[in-house]
Design an enzyme around this catalytic site. Structure first.
Site, PDB file in Angstrom:
ATOM      1  N   CYS A  69     -16.248 -16.615  23.838  1.00 25.29           N
ATOM      2  CA  CYS A  69     -15.463 -16.324  24.183  1.00 25.29           C
ATOM      3  C   CYS A  69     -14.273 -16.348  25.214  1.00 25.29           C
ATOM      4  O   CYS A  69     -14.273 -16.895  25.947  1.00 25.29           O
ATOM      5  CB  CYS A  69     -16.533 -14.916  25.124  1.00 25.29           C
ATOM      6  SG  CYS A  69     -15.400 -14.151  25.872  1.00 25.29           S
ATOM      7  N   CYS A  72     -14.112 -15.627  28.902  1.00 27.06           N
ATOM      8  CA  CYS A  72     -14.860 -16.452  29.698  1.00 27.06           C
ATOM      9  C   CYS A  72     -14.324 -17.501  29.789  1.00 27.06           C
ATOM     10  O   CYS A  72     -15.143 -17.549  31.096  1.00 27.06           O
ATOM     11  CB  CYS A  72     -16.436 -16.254  28.978  1.00 27.06           C
ATOM     12  SG  CYS A  72     -17.111 -14.546  28.022  1.00 27.06           S
TER      13      CYS A  72
END
Ligand SMILES: [Zn+2]
Length: 148
Positions: A69, A72
């Site tokens: 991600c 993230c």
């Protein structure tokens, strides 16, 4: 012992009791010696996350993330900065939802990054999406009760 706080060690999962007056003195886990609230973001497994979320007397903010991600990974340094700013009165940790898909199921995570704030054995609030450090810090200070 009304002024002693329960803190689960985020390294080994042992429950520790720390006098509130010693929170800023670098308290360590009686079992493994890890620092309990030094402002470092620690990786959790589901078992330690659940135990800490249930038992901790200090606010616990958990970042549900995954290595694939991008947002993230972009948020990670911001999250680390917020962890430093909020120590020693709150703790920040992270759980890798790729390694621990049971955590996403248990907490009904629909998208990442997702932040869940716990205090006094319950979920207090959630924050979705990547955020700058100042937003993360303000979120914890507004939703949780930090020791004076
Ligand atoms: Zn420990």
């Amino acid at each position: 012992m009304a002024d002693s706080l329960k803190l689960v060690c985020l390294e080994c999962g042992s429950t520790n009791r720390v006098p509130e007056a010693r929170l800023g003195a670098g308290p360590k886990c009686g079992t493994c010696g890890a620092k309990l609230n030094d402002g470092k973001v620690r990786p959790l497994d589901l078992k330690t996350l659940q135990k800490s979320a249930q038992a901790d007397d200090l606010p616990l903010l958990v970042d549900f993330w995954a290595p694939w991600c991008g947002p993230c990974r972009m948020m990670a340094p911001q999250f680390a900065q917020a962890a430093q700013a909020l120590a020693p009165g709150a703790r920040l940790a992270k759980i890798d939802t790729q390694d621990h898909p049971d955590a996403s199921a248990r907490f009904n995570i629909r998208g990442i990054p997702a932040l869940i704030l716990f205090q006094n054995g319950r979920e207090v609030a959630r924050l979705a999406g990547a955020r700058p450090a100042a937003d993360i810090e303000a979120f914890v200070r507004s939703k949780a009760k930090l020791p004076a």
